[in-house]
Design a protein around this motif. Structure first.
Motif, PDB file in Angstrom:
ATOM      1  N   GLY A  77       1.077  -1.341   0.085  1.00 50.77           N
ATOM      2  CA  GLY A  77      -0.043  -0.053  -0.100  1.00 50.77           C
ATOM      3  C   GLY A  77       0.947   1.243  -0.063  1.00 50.77           C
ATOM      4  O   GLY A  77       2.117   1.275   0.442  1.00 50.77           O
ATOM      5  N   ALA A  78       0.289   2.352  -0.511  1.00 51.94           N
ATOM      6  CA  ALA A  78       1.160   3.512  -0.774  1.00 51.94           C
ATOM      7  C   ALA A  78       0.336   4.592  -0.380  1.00 51.94           C
ATOM      8  O   ALA A  78      -0.678   4.856  -1.271  1.00 51.94           O
ATOM      9  N   LEU A  79       0.684   5.423   0.352  1.00 47.84           N
ATOM     10  CA  LEU A  79      -0.028   6.807   0.755  1.00 47.84           C
ATOM     11  C   LEU A  79       0.156   7.852  -0.615  1.00 47.84           C
ATOM     12  O   LEU A  79       1.186   7.678  -1.044  1.00 47.84           O
ATOM     13  N   GLY A  80      -1.164   8.713  -0.618  1.00 43.44           N
ATOM     14  CA  GLY A  80      -0.823   9.845  -1.450  1.00 43.44           C
ATOM     15  C   GLY A  80      -2.288   9.891  -2.369  1.00 43.44           C
ATOM     16  O   GLY A  80      -2.863   8.938  -2.131  1.00 43.44           O
ATOM     17  N   SER A  81      -2.340  11.039  -2.722  1.00 42.68           N
ATOM     18  CA  SER A  81      -3.484  11.373  -3.497  1.00 42.68           C
ATOM     19  C   SER A  81      -3.593  10.351  -4.896  1.00 42.68           C
ATOM     20  O   SER A  81      -2.623   9.850  -5.458  1.00 42.68           O
ATOM     21  N   LYS A  82      -4.888  10.707  -5.546  1.00 38.53           N
ATOM     22  CA  LYS A  82      -4.903   9.895  -6.850  1.00 38.53           C
ATOM     23  C   LYS A  82      -3.928  10.398  -7.739  1.00 38.53           C
ATOM     24  O   LYS A  82      -3.144   9.544  -8.560  1.00 38.53           O
ATOM     25  N   LYS A  83      -3.657  11.644  -7.842  1.00 35.26           N
ATOM     26  CA  LYS A  83      -2.702  12.428  -8.871  1.00 35.26           C
ATOM     27  C   LYS A  83      -1.266  11.738  -8.460  1.00 35.26           C
ATOM     28  O   LYS A  83      -0.301  11.470  -9.293  1.00 35.26           O
ATOM     29  N   THR A  84      -0.700  11.736  -7.197  1.00 34.46           N
ATOM     30  CA  THR A  84       0.383  11.243  -6.689  1.00 34.46           C
ATOM     31  C   THR A  84       0.665   9.710  -7.017  1.00 34.46           C
ATOM     32  O   THR A  84       1.706   9.130  -7.699  1.00 34.46           O
ATOM     33  N   HIS A  85      -0.398   9.015  -6.908  1.00 36.00           N
ATOM     34  CA  HIS A  85      -0.514   7.398  -7.190  1.00 36.00           C
ATOM     35  C   HIS A  85      -0.275   7.244  -8.801  1.00 36.00           C
ATOM     36  O   HIS A  85       0.554   6.410  -9.177  1.00 36.00           O
ATOM     37  N   GLU A  86      -0.997   8.020  -9.512  1.00 31.35           N
ATOM     38  CA  GLU A  86      -0.939   8.086 -10.969  1.00 31.35           C
ATOM     39  C   GLU A  86       0.736   8.362 -11.440  1.00 31.35           C
ATOM     40  O   GLU A  86       1.236   7.711 -12.266  1.00 31.35           O
ATOM     41  N   ASN A  87       1.162   9.255 -10.763  1.00 34.51           N
ATOM     42  CA  ASN A  87       2.653   9.629 -11.221  1.00 34.51           C
ATOM     43  C   ASN A  87       3.491   8.341 -10.833  1.00 34.51           C
ATOM     44  O   ASN A  87       4.553   8.030 -11.418  1.00 34.51           O
ATOM     45  N   ARG A  88       3.260   7.926  -9.561  1.00 33.57           N
ATOM     46  CA  ARG A  88       3.960   6.557  -9.167  1.00 33.57           C
ATOM     47  C   ARG A  88       3.930   5.529 -10.063  1.00 33.57           C
ATOM     48  O   ARG A  88       5.097   4.783 -10.172  1.00 33.57           O
ATOM     49  N   CYS A  89       2.773   5.264 -10.468  1.00 33.38           N
ATOM     50  CA  CYS A  89       2.715   4.065 -11.358  1.00 33.38           C
ATOM     51  C   CYS A  89       3.085   4.268 -12.653  1.00 33.38           C
ATOM     52  O   CYS A  89       3.994   3.356 -13.056  1.00 33.38           O
ATOM     53  N   GLN A  90       3.200   5.435 -13.225  1.00 35.89           N
ATOM     54  CA  GLN A  90       4.016   5.892 -14.386  1.00 35.89           C
ATOM     55  C   GLN A  90       5.633   5.582 -14.133  1.00 35.89           C
ATOM     56  O   GLN A  90       6.068   4.913 -15.126  1.00 35.89           O
TER      57      GLN A  90
END
Lengths: 109, 226
Positions: free
Chosen positions: B167-180
């Motif tokens: 699991g990773a904390l962060g907003s949807k936007k943060t998570h999108e960048n992370r996935c990228q």
């Protein structure tokens, strides 16, 4: 996966023994049908009737406490008791959920 | 149960060993079973059945006998990256649920003993820290820094080692960048989709203890799914 979602009851039992109390372990050893707590669930009871932990959702704890005090008074090492479906008009104690459980009582000595 | 048996059970739990308590319900006698250690003569007959229950991590009475087996398994290892405010509450929840938490944070001012008394805190970068912790598919990762420099190496380690919960904390936007970023690092979609991000079940709360509760609830739920 099973985690040891552990309630630290045995540790507490040890603390009670160290504090010079007589302790009975009550363990759910068998269940039939829907029972509130799974096999291995445990509560401890001392000679005064103080208890910790649980073997059901509050349905049979009072009877278990009575039995445990009896065990200490009669100085018996162990006993197996069973609880069946409750019938509200006839019994004070029973499992409202319709399950059955067997509980094993043993003194720590 | 003999007081001596009770004492050794507690000792074994403290030392994090896996064992079982075997009780003969007709005599009240109990003993401790450990893998590859001999049982008493009386219990030897049931070695196969005891091993079977022990392997499947189950409690119960051996069929057609009066022998009760109760297995004790090791607590699940949970790696928390980020010794942040939420982590302080996670530690409390994890204690009552018996997860074994290790905290990784290279930032010394976060990972202080004063903020986390009696906790194992590894004051190193994740790549170095993971050399000190044995991890496998039964390990969980909770990444809380939302700083790619710290979270990403930990996430990559967890994905490679196939952790059962990431699991990773962060907003949807943060998570999108992370996935990228993870995609660019060569991880496939299935792996990336297995990350719970934004982390936690939907509770609605925004305070640190509420977020910790939502994370730990998701962790317990995923533990039972596996």
């Amino acid at each position: 996966m099973k985690n040891s979602f552990d309630e630290k009851i045995l540790e507490e039992a040890h603390d009670w023994v160290v504090a010079n109390q007589k302790v009975v372990l009550a363990t759910v050893i068998q269940t039939w049908g829907s029972s509130p707590r799974q096999v291995g669930s445990r509560m401890i009871v001392n000679e005064k009737g103080d208890f910790s932990g649980s073997v059901s959702g509050g349905c049979v704890e009072s009877a278990v406490v009575r039995e445990c005090i009896g065990l200490i008074k009669e100085n018996k090492p162990y006993k197996k008791i069973e609880f069946k479906v409750s019938n509200e008009s006839a019994w004070e104690v029973g499992l409202a959920c319709g399950g059955e459980i067997a509980v094993y009582l043993e003194q720590v000595n | 149960m003999k007081l001596q048996t009770l004492k050794s059970i507690i000792e074994k739990k403290k030392n994090k060993s896996e064992f079982a308590i075997i009780t003969n319900l007709t005599t009240g006698e109990s003993e401790i079973f450990e893998k590859d250690k001999p049982l008493s003569k009386e219990m030897e007959t049931y070695t196969n059945q005891i091993n079977k229950l022990f392997k499947s991590k189950k409690n119960g009475i051996i069929e057609n006998t009066e022998i009760f087996v109760e297995t004790y398994v090791l607590p699940i290892k949970v790696i928390v990256v980020g010794a942040v405010h939420i982590a302080q509450y996670l530690v409390d929840f994890a204690r009552s649920l018996n997860f074994e938490i290790s905290i990784i944070d290279p930032r010394g001012y976060f990972a202080s003993e004063q903020r986390f008394p009696d906790m194992k805190i590894i004051n190193k970068w994740p790549d170095e820290a993971f050399k000190e912790i044995e991890t496998n598919e039964n390990t969980a990762l909770i990444a809380l820094t939302h700083d790619p420099k710290i979270d990403d190496p930990a996430l990559q380690h967890a994905l490679k080692k196939n952790f059962y919960y990431i699991g990773a904390l962060g907003s949807k936007k943060t998570h999108e960048n992370r996935c990228q970023r993870l995609k660019e690092a060569g991880f496939d979609n299935d792996q990336i989709d297995s990350i719970h991000g934004p982390i936690g079940i939907k509770l609605g709360g925004r305070s640190a203890p509420e977020i910790a509760l939502s994370i730990i609830a998701q962790l317990v739920s995923e533990t039972y799914k596996k």
